[in-house]
Design a protein around this motif. Structure first.
Motif, mmCIF file in Angstrom:
data_model
loop_
_atom_site.group_PDB
_atom_site.id
_atom_site.type_symbol
_atom_site.label_atom_id
_atom_site.label_comp_id
_atom_site.label_asym_id
_atom_site.label_seq_id
_atom_site.Cartn_x
_atom_site.Cartn_y
_atom_site.Cartn_z
ATOM 1 N N VAL A 1 0.435 0.786 11.302
ATOM 2 C CA VAL A 1 -0.865 1.404 11.549
ATOM 3 C C VAL A 1 -0.913 2.798 10.925
ATOM 4 O O VAL A 1 -1.921 3.195 10.326
ATOM 5 C CB VAL A 1 -1.144 1.477 13.068
ATOM 6 N N LYS A 2 0.184 3.519 11.042
ATOM 7 C CA LYS A 2 0.259 4.859 10.463
ATOM 8 C C LYS A 2 0.107 4.812 8.947
ATOM 9 O O LYS A 2 -0.600 5.639 8.354
ATOM 10 C CB LYS A 2 1.603 5.502 10.833
ATOM 11 N N GLU A 3 0.741 3.826 8.310
ATOM 12 C CA GLU A 3 0.638 3.680 6.856
ATOM 13 C C GLU A 3 -0.776 3.300 6.445
ATOM 14 O O GLU A 3 -1.282 3.788 5.431
ATOM 15 C CB GLU A 3 1.639 2.629 6.360
ATOM 16 N N PHE A 4 -1.424 2.441 7.214
ATOM 17 C CA PHE A 4 -2.801 2.066 6.915
ATOM 18 C C PHE A 4 -3.729 3.278 6.998
ATOM 19 O O PHE A 4 -4.645 3.440 6.180
ATOM 20 C CB PHE A 4 -3.283 0.970 7.869
ATOM 21 N N PHE B 1 0.845 -1.193 0.000
ATOM 22 C CA PHE B 1 0.000 0.000 0.000
ATOM 23 C C PHE B 1 0.883 1.246 0.000
ATOM 24 O O PHE B 1 2.033 1.221 0.414
ATOM 25 C CB PHE B 1 -0.960 0.048 1.200
ATOM 26 N N MET B 2 0.335 2.327 -0.516
ATOM 27 C CA MET B 2 0.952 3.657 -0.532
ATOM 28 C C MET B 2 2.290 3.698 -1.282
ATOM 29 O O MET B 2 3.112 4.573 -1.049
ATOM 30 C CB MET B 2 1.129 4.190 0.892
ATOM 31 N N GLU B 3 2.489 2.779 -2.218
ATOM 32 C CA GLU B 3 3.725 2.809 -3.003
ATOM 33 C C GLU B 3 3.550 3.726 -4.218
ATOM 34 O O GLU B 3 2.476 3.780 -4.820
ATOM 35 C CB GLU B 3 4.126 1.402 -3.446
ATOM 36 N N SER B 4 4.605 4.437 -4.570
ATOM 37 C CA SER B 4 4.602 5.352 -5.700
ATOM 38 C C SER B 4 4.924 4.605 -6.984
ATOM 39 O O SER B 4 5.935 3.909 -7.073
ATOM 40 C CB SER B 4 5.636 6.460 -5.473
#
Length: 347
Positions: free
Chosen positions: A331-334, A56-59
Motif C-alpha cells: 500500500v505504501k508503494e502504491f 511500479f516505482m522501479e528505477s
C-alpha cells in the motif's frame, strides 16, 4: 468534426480503449491468484533483483546496472536539481554528443521522454524536470522491437512469447503539404497533434521536399503515436538461443519485455548491432496484442497467458527464498506511485 471522427476511430479500434476495459479479465485472474498466493503483491517475486518485480516505482538506472554494459547505450543518472554545469561536465567527460535522449528514471508510459538536440534543449529539460532523470546516448539503429522473454526459475532456458515491431511517426515530404497536414491525414497521428504542437510549435507548418522525411517521435511508445505490429513470426530457435545467452547475464530477470533497437534480424540473432533500450518487468504488456489486425479476444487471451506466466514464476521464486511485499509495504508503494504520477505529469 475532427473530434467526432476521432471518437468513432477510438470506438472502432480497441487499442485505444481505456485499460480498465482491456484488462477486465485480468482483474478477476489477479484476484484468483492473490488468494492462491495469499498475497496481493505476489508479483514482487517475479523478478527478485528488480524493485517490486518491475511492477511500479522501479528505477531504470538500477535495471541498467544489471545489464552488461555492451548491451545498452551510455546512460547517466542525474538527481532532480543537479546543477547544469555538473550535467554538462559529466556528458562531455564521457563523450556523449547530441542528439541525446532524456527520460525519467522511473518511467510512466513514455511521459517526459524527449529527444534533446542541443545544449539549450538540455538546459531546458534539466530545469523543467521535477524528477530524477537519465541522459542517454542516441542509439544509431533504426529498427525497434519489444521482445517478451519468460523463463521459469526451475528451467534452464526461457522462451520468447511475442515480438512487436514498432513503426515510428515518420513523415515523408511531397513538396506540397505541411507536416501538420500530413499528420491530419492519419487518425493515429491526429491524436498526437496537441502534444506535437507543444513540442515543435511552428515547425509543424514546414513543407518538406519530396526527398525529405522527419521522425517526429524517435522512440517506440504507443501512447506517443507509434504503430505496433505483431512480428512474432520472427521468433526463431536461433533468436531464442541468443536471448537465453543474454538474459543469463541479467541477474534475477525472469519475466518482462525488452525494448531493443537493432539493424537486422539476422544480425540480432548473431548478437550484433543492437542495443537494449530498456527492460520492463512485471508491469510489462505483451504489446504485440495492439497490432490493429488483432481482436480484443486475442488481446485478452495473450494478457491472461502472460499473467499466468508471471504468477507461476513468482510462486517458484517464493519457494527459492524471494519475498512478497507485505500488505502494508504494498500500500505504501502504491501511494508513492500515485504521488509520483501526479508529479511527472506536470512536466
Amino acid at each position: 468534426m475532427k473530434k467526432t471522427k476521432l471518437l468513432f476511430h477510438k470506438i472502432k479500434h480497441w487499442e485505444y480503449w481505456p485499460y480498465q476495459i482491456v484488462y477486465l479479465p485480468v482483474y478477476f485472474q489477479y484476484l484468483y491468484y492473490a488468494v492462491k498466493a495469499k498475497s496481493f503483491f505476489f508479483f514482487n517475486a517475479s523478478n527478485p533483483s528488480i524493485k517490486n518485480g518491475g511492477f511500479f516505482m522501479e528505477s531504470k538506472k538500477e535495471i541498467y546496472d544489471l545489464i552488461p554494459q555492451e548491451y545498452y547505450p551510455k546512460t547517466f543518472l542525474f538527481k532532480v536539481n543537479t546543477p547544469f554545469k555538473e550535467i554538462r561536465e559529466i556528458l562531455k567527460k564521457n563523450e556523449l554528443k547530441y542528439p541525446l535522449i532524456g527520460k525519467p528514471d522511473i518511467g510512466l508510459r513514455g511521459t517526459a521522454v524527449k529527444k534533446i538536440n542541443s545544449e539549450i534543449e538540455l538546459l531546458d529539460y534539466s530545469t523543467r524536470a521535477n524528477f530524477d532523470f537519465l541522459i542517454q546516448g542516441l542509439i544509431p539503429f533504426h529498427n525497434e522491437i519489444g521482445l517478451f522473454y519468460v523463463r521459469l526459475p526451475n528451467e534452464e532456458k526461457g522462451i520468447i512469447t511475442g515480438i512487436v515491431q514498432k513503426e515510428f511517426m515518420i513523415i515523408n515530404g511531397d513538396g506540397k503539404k505541411t507536416i501538420k497536414e500530413h499528420l491530419e491525414k492519419d487518425p493515429r497521428y491526429l491524436f498526437q497533434i496537441e502534444a506535437l504542437e507543444k513540442e515543435y510549435k511552428e515547425k509543424l507548418n514546414t513543407v518538406l521536399n519530396a526527398e525529405e522525411s522527419i521522425n517526429l517521435v524517435p522512440y517506440g511508445n504507443h501512447c506517443r503515436g507509434t504503430k505496433f505490429i505483431d512480428a512474432s513470426h520472427q521468433i526463431t530457435p536461433k533468436l531464442v538461443d541468443r536471448f537465453n545467452l543474454i538474459c543469463e547475464k541479467i541477474e534475477g530477470f525472469h519475466f518482462g519485455r525488452m525494448d531493443i533497437m537493432f539493424n537486422t534480424y539476422e544480425e540480432l540473432e548473431n548478437g550484433e548491432n543492437f542495443k537494449i533500450v530498456e527492460i520492463n518487468g512485471a508491469i510489462s504488456e505483451p504489446t504485440h496484442i495492439y497490432d490493429p489486425q488483432h481482436s480484443l479476444l486475442y488481446g485478452w487471451k495473450e494478457l491472461t497467458r502472460h499473467f499466468k506466466y508471471m504468477y507461476e514464476i513468482s510462486i517458484h521464486n517464493k519457494k527459492k527464498g524471494a519475498k512478497y511485499l507485505t500488505f502494508k509495504e504494498g500500500v505504501k508503494e502504491f501511494k508513492k506511485h500515485h504521488e509520483y504520477y501526479d508529479t511527472i505529469l506536470k512536466f
